[in-house]
Scaffold this active site. Structure first.
Site, PDB file in Angstrom:
ATOM      1  N   ILE A 153       0.837  -1.206   0.000  1.00  0.00           N
ATOM      2  CA  ILE A 153       0.000   0.000   0.000  1.00  0.00           C
ATOM      3  C   ILE A 153       0.872   1.257   0.000  1.00  0.00           C
ATOM      4  O   ILE A 153       0.639   2.203  -0.761  1.00  0.00           O
ATOM      5  CB  ILE A 153      -0.964  -0.016   1.211  1.00  0.00           C
ATOM      6  CG1 ILE A 153      -1.944  -1.193   1.098  1.00  0.00           C
ATOM      7  CG2 ILE A 153      -1.732   1.306   1.318  1.00  0.00           C
ATOM      8  CD1 ILE A 153      -2.764  -1.472   2.341  1.00  0.00           C
ATOM      9  N   ASP A 172      11.043   2.614   6.431  1.00  0.00           N
ATOM     10  CA  ASP A 172      10.640   1.209   6.513  1.00  0.00           C
ATOM     11  C   ASP A 172      11.816   0.457   7.109  1.00  0.00           C
ATOM     12  O   ASP A 172      12.951   0.948   7.091  1.00  0.00           O
ATOM     13  CB  ASP A 172      10.281   0.649   5.116  1.00  0.00           C
ATOM     14  CG  ASP A 172       9.441  -0.629   5.211  1.00  0.00           C
ATOM     15  OD1 ASP A 172       9.854  -1.567   5.912  1.00  0.00           O
ATOM     16  OD2 ASP A 172       8.377  -0.670   4.593  1.00  0.00           O
ATOM     17  N   THR A 230      -4.615   4.942   7.804  1.00  0.00           N
ATOM     18  CA  THR A 230      -5.530   3.968   7.178  1.00  0.00           C
ATOM     19  C   THR A 230      -5.079   2.544   7.527  1.00  0.00           C
ATOM     20  O   THR A 230      -5.560   1.595   6.907  1.00  0.00           O
ATOM     21  CB  THR A 230      -5.541   4.114   5.636  1.00  0.00           C
ATOM     22  OG1 THR A 230      -4.200   3.972   5.161  1.00  0.00           O
ATOM     23  CG2 THR A 230      -6.119   5.444   5.191  1.00  0.00           C
ATOM     24  N   SER A 231      -4.144   2.399   8.491  1.00  0.00           N
ATOM     25  CA  SER A 231      -3.581   1.061   8.743  1.00  0.00           C
ATOM     26  C   SER A 231      -4.250   0.337   9.904  1.00  0.00           C
ATOM     27  O   SER A 231      -5.046  -0.561   9.690  1.00  0.00           O
ATOM     28  CB  SER A 231      -2.080   1.145   8.941  1.00  0.00           C
ATOM     29  OG  SER A 231      -1.460   1.226   7.679  1.00  0.00           O
ATOM     30  N   ARG A 232      -3.914   0.712  11.118  1.00  0.00           N
ATOM     31  CA  ARG A 232      -4.556   0.124  12.296  1.00  0.00           C
ATOM     32  C   ARG A 232      -4.625   1.204  13.369  1.00  0.00           C
ATOM     33  O   ARG A 232      -3.675   1.974  13.561  1.00  0.00           O
ATOM     34  CB  ARG A 232      -3.771  -1.078  12.837  1.00  0.00           C
ATOM     35  CG  ARG A 232      -3.928  -2.360  12.028  1.00  0.00           C
ATOM     36  CD  ARG A 232      -5.346  -2.943  12.105  1.00  0.00           C
ATOM     37  NE  ARG A 232      -5.505  -4.148  11.303  1.00  0.00           N
ATOM     38  CZ  ARG A 232      -5.926  -4.188  10.034  1.00  0.00           C
ATOM     39  NH1 ARG A 232      -6.216  -3.063   9.395  1.00  0.00           N
ATOM     40  NH2 ARG A 232      -6.064  -5.341   9.413  1.00  0.00           N
ATOM     41  N   ASP A 256      -9.069   6.192   9.041  1.00  0.00           N
ATOM     42  CA  ASP A 256      -9.971   5.154   8.540  1.00  0.00           C
ATOM     43  C   ASP A 256     -10.027   4.007   9.545  1.00  0.00           C
ATOM     44  O   ASP A 256     -10.723   3.021   9.338  1.00  0.00           O
ATOM     45  CB  ASP A 256      -9.480   4.646   7.175  1.00  0.00           C
ATOM     46  CG  ASP A 256     -10.478   3.705   6.512  1.00  0.00           C
ATOM     47  OD1 ASP A 256     -11.677   4.046   6.511  1.00  0.00           O
ATOM     48  OD2 ASP A 256     -10.063   2.644   6.016  1.00  0.00           O
ATOM     49  N   GLU A 261     -12.242   0.490  17.492  1.00  0.00           N
ATOM     50  CA  GLU A 261     -13.231   0.451  16.413  1.00  0.00           C
ATOM     51  C   GLU A 261     -14.157  -0.750  16.443  1.00  0.00           C
ATOM     52  O   GLU A 261     -15.268  -0.700  15.914  1.00  0.00           O
ATOM     53  CB  GLU A 261     -12.546   0.529  15.038  1.00  0.00           C
ATOM     54  CG  GLU A 261     -11.748  -0.701  14.651  1.00  0.00           C
ATOM     55  CD  GLU A 261     -11.160  -0.578  13.235  1.00  0.00           C
ATOM     56  OE1 GLU A 261     -10.497   0.431  12.947  1.00  0.00           O
ATOM     57  OE2 GLU A 261     -11.375  -1.508  12.440  1.00  0.00           O
TER      58      GLU A 261
HETATM   59  P1  NAI Z   1       2.737  -4.912   3.628  1.00  0.00           P
HETATM   60  O1  NAI Z   1       3.068  -6.064   4.503  1.00  0.00           O
HETATM   61  O2  NAI Z   1       2.848  -5.070   2.144  1.00  0.00           O
HETATM   62  O3  NAI Z   1       3.633  -3.647   4.035  1.00  0.00           O
HETATM   63  C1  NAI Z   1       3.877  -3.264   5.347  1.00  0.00           C
HETATM   64  C2  NAI Z   1       5.224  -2.573   5.354  1.00  0.00           C
HETATM   65  O4  NAI Z   1       5.442  -2.062   6.679  1.00  0.00           O
HETATM   66  C3  NAI Z   1       6.389  -3.507   5.030  1.00  0.00           C
HETATM   67  O5  NAI Z   1       7.210  -2.937   4.015  1.00  0.00           O
HETATM   68  C4  NAI Z   1       7.137  -3.640   6.345  1.00  0.00           C
HETATM   69  O6  NAI Z   1       8.543  -3.811   6.194  1.00  0.00           O
HETATM   70  C5  NAI Z   1       6.808  -2.303   6.982  1.00  0.00           C
HETATM   71  N1  NAI Z   1       7.049  -2.274   8.420  1.00  0.00           N
HETATM   72  C6  NAI Z   1       6.985  -3.288   9.309  1.00  0.00           C
HETATM   73  N2  NAI Z   1       7.317  -2.852  10.531  1.00  0.00           N
HETATM   74  C7  NAI Z   1       7.603  -1.541  10.402  1.00  0.00           C
HETATM   75  C8  NAI Z   1       8.044  -0.546  11.285  1.00  0.00           C
HETATM   76  N3  NAI Z   1       8.268  -0.830  12.585  1.00  0.00           N
HETATM   77  N4  NAI Z   1       8.230   0.699  10.828  1.00  0.00           N
HETATM   78  C9  NAI Z   1       8.028   0.982   9.511  1.00  0.00           C
HETATM   79  N5  NAI Z   1       7.635   0.083   8.609  1.00  0.00           N
HETATM   80  C10 NAI Z   1       7.434  -1.176   9.053  1.00  0.00           C
HETATM   81  O7  NAI Z   1       1.270  -4.453   4.040  1.00  0.00           O
HETATM   82  P2  NAI Z   1       0.244  -3.594   3.187  1.00  0.00           P
HETATM   83  O8  NAI Z   1      -0.591  -4.501   2.356  1.00  0.00           O
HETATM   84  O9  NAI Z   1       0.943  -2.462   2.543  1.00  0.00           O
HETATM   85  O10 NAI Z   1      -0.697  -3.056   4.365  1.00  0.00           O
HETATM   86  C11 NAI Z   1      -0.269  -2.078   5.292  1.00  0.00           C
HETATM   87  C12 NAI Z   1      -1.290  -2.009   6.408  1.00  0.00           C
HETATM   88  O11 NAI Z   1      -2.517  -1.459   5.883  1.00  0.00           O
HETATM   89  C13 NAI Z   1      -1.705  -3.391   6.939  1.00  0.00           C
HETATM   90  O12 NAI Z   1      -0.832  -3.823   7.930  1.00  0.00           O
HETATM   91  C14 NAI Z   1      -3.100  -3.134   7.474  1.00  0.00           C
HETATM   92  O13 NAI Z   1      -2.968  -2.801   8.845  1.00  0.00           O
HETATM   93  C15 NAI Z   1      -3.582  -1.906   6.690  1.00  0.00           C
HETATM   94  N6  NAI Z   1      -4.734  -2.179   5.846  1.00  0.00           N
HETATM   95  C16 NAI Z   1      -5.821  -1.366   5.963  1.00  0.00           C
HETATM   96  C17 NAI Z   1      -6.936  -1.551   5.178  1.00  0.00           C
HETATM   97  C18 NAI Z   1      -8.125  -0.637   5.259  1.00  0.00           C
HETATM   98  O14 NAI Z   1      -9.205  -0.985   4.752  1.00  0.00           O
HETATM   99  N7  NAI Z   1      -8.006   0.524   5.864  1.00  0.00           N
HETATM  100  C19 NAI Z   1      -7.005  -2.693   4.233  1.00  0.00           C
HETATM  101  C20 NAI Z   1      -5.765  -3.448   4.133  1.00  0.00           C
HETATM  102  C21 NAI Z   1      -4.685  -3.216   4.933  1.00  0.00           C
END
Ligand code: NAI
Length: 327
Positions: A153, A172, A230-232, A256, A261
């Site tokens: 994302i 990252d 938008t993550s958690r 988001d 929540e």
């Molecule tokens: P991803 O696994 O592809 O990317 C996550 C990135 O965060 C990775 O590059 C990882 O190395 C990095 N990371 C891990 N620990 C870290 C830290 N301490 N500091 C900085 N970066 C760190 O995951 P993706 O698909 O990009 O999703 C990201 C987040 O988006 C998910 O974890 C989820 O919480 C959230 N999400 C939200 C949605 C929504 O509807 N609002 C839907 C889907 C995901």
């Protein structure tokens, strides 16, 4: 395979019924928790979403009912006690990516709405108020955007912000070289907090990232910073964000996701008395925009979620290698 499907909404039924062939799905509107786990009796698989609680106790109840597989129809798995699942020999699979574009584009929607105040303009004009007072925004072009987490994302989000002509900084654990090659500068986390006009969170929730945005890090940020999550929800300490909004340090907040929540999001509570005073305080700020975890909510993502979840279950039933295994 018989699947107990928790936290069902009409759109889940619509998309899963479109793609299911061999499995029997029993849909429950209730979320999965200690009170509802027994509904899965007789099902080898349970299918759950982001706010279903799969702690050790719930997993033990599921195991007793004969559950062998947890199929998460989402990417995040912070709501599952993975070591308990491993101990109980329950397999956990997920949908690692359904549409990174959906979430990245929603983050951008939050930025544009907060900045240009289109939500306020829409209401004003419908009421015959054509005044521009207090609708001033700023050019995104030339602003510094900090991206925390450049996974699937975060990478798409970086591309979009580069397209706006922003100066994009990222942090990252491992830099994504193709993103760096496009002109994104990887910097230490604290530098990003200090330099960014807009900070967008795209990392997972874990013990390292819980309350990444707290009183200390908010104190380092630029006066009037825009924060987008938008993550958690628990990536941000909500109480600290409220103090940051009151002091003016946070100029805009787009969410988001929200720490508490699960008691609110995805439900129509418009006729209820909301008991959560923290979210009500957040909603009282004119510069806060909250959406109810809808970042993923596009046709493309719902299609992908249904297809990949069902294919994960097919693989398990066939005894094949689990492509999207978590544990
Ligand atoms: P991803 O696994 O592809 O990317 C996550 C990135 O965060 C990775 O590059 C990882 O190395 C990095 N990371 C891990 N620990 C870290 C830290 N301490 N500091 C900085 N970066 C760190 O995951 P993706 O698909 O990009 O999703 C990201 C987040 O988006 C998910 O974890 C989820 O919480 C959230 N999400 C939200 C949605 C929504 O509807 N609002 C839907 C889907 C995901």
């Amino acid at each position: 395979m018989k699947i107990a499907f928790f936290s069902t909404k009409a759109y889940d039924r619509q998309f899963f019924n479109r793609y299911v062939s061999t499995h029997e799905i029993i849909y429950f509107e209730a979320p999965l928790n200690q009170q509802t786990a027994n509904l899965a009796a007789g099902c080898a698989c349970v299918c759950v979403f982001v706010n279903d609680k799969l702690d050790a106790f719930v997993l033990a109840l599921l195991k007793e009912s004969g559950v062998q597989l947890i199929a998460l129809r989402c990417a995040g798995f912070n709501n599952v006690d993975l070591s308990a699942a491993r101990d109980l020999n329950i397999k956990v699979v997920r949908v690692p990516a359904y549409s990174p574009h959906a979430v990245a584009e929603h983050a951008v929607a939050l930025i544009l709405t907060l900045n240009r105040k289109t939500h306020k303009a829409y209401n004003r004009v419908r009421e015959g108020n054509f005044s521009l007072e207090r609708l001033t925004g700023f050019d995104l072009y030339g602003k510094t955007v900090g991206v925390i987490g450049t996974g699937k994302i975060g990478q798409v989000f970086c591309d979009i912000m580069l397209g706006f002509g922003c100066n994009v900084l990222a942090f990252d654990l491992v830099a994504h070289q193709p993103t760096a090659a496009k002109g994104v500068s990887y910097l230490p986390l604290l530098d990003i907090f200090q330099e960014a006009d807009i900070i967008s969170l795209h990392c997972p929730l874990n013990e390292q990232t819980r309350h990444l945005v707290d009183a200390n890090t908010i104190g380092m940020m630029k006066e009037g910073v825009m924060i987008i999550n938008t993550s958690r929800g628990a990536l941000m300490n909500t109480a600290a964000a409220i103090e940051g909004l009151k002091s003016g340090r946070i100029g805009y907040l787009g969410l988001d996701v929200y720490e508490q929540e699960e008691k609110l999001f995805f439900n129509d509570l418009s006729e209820n008395i909301i008991q959560d005073d923290v979210i009500m305080r957040l909603l009282s700020f004119p510069n806060v925009l909250i959406t109810s975890h809808q970042g993923f909510f596009t046709e493309e993502a719902l299609t992908q979620i249904a297809r990949v979840t069902l294919s994960n279950i097919d693989e398990f039933e066939a005894g094949a290698r689990l492509t999207n295994i978590v544990v």
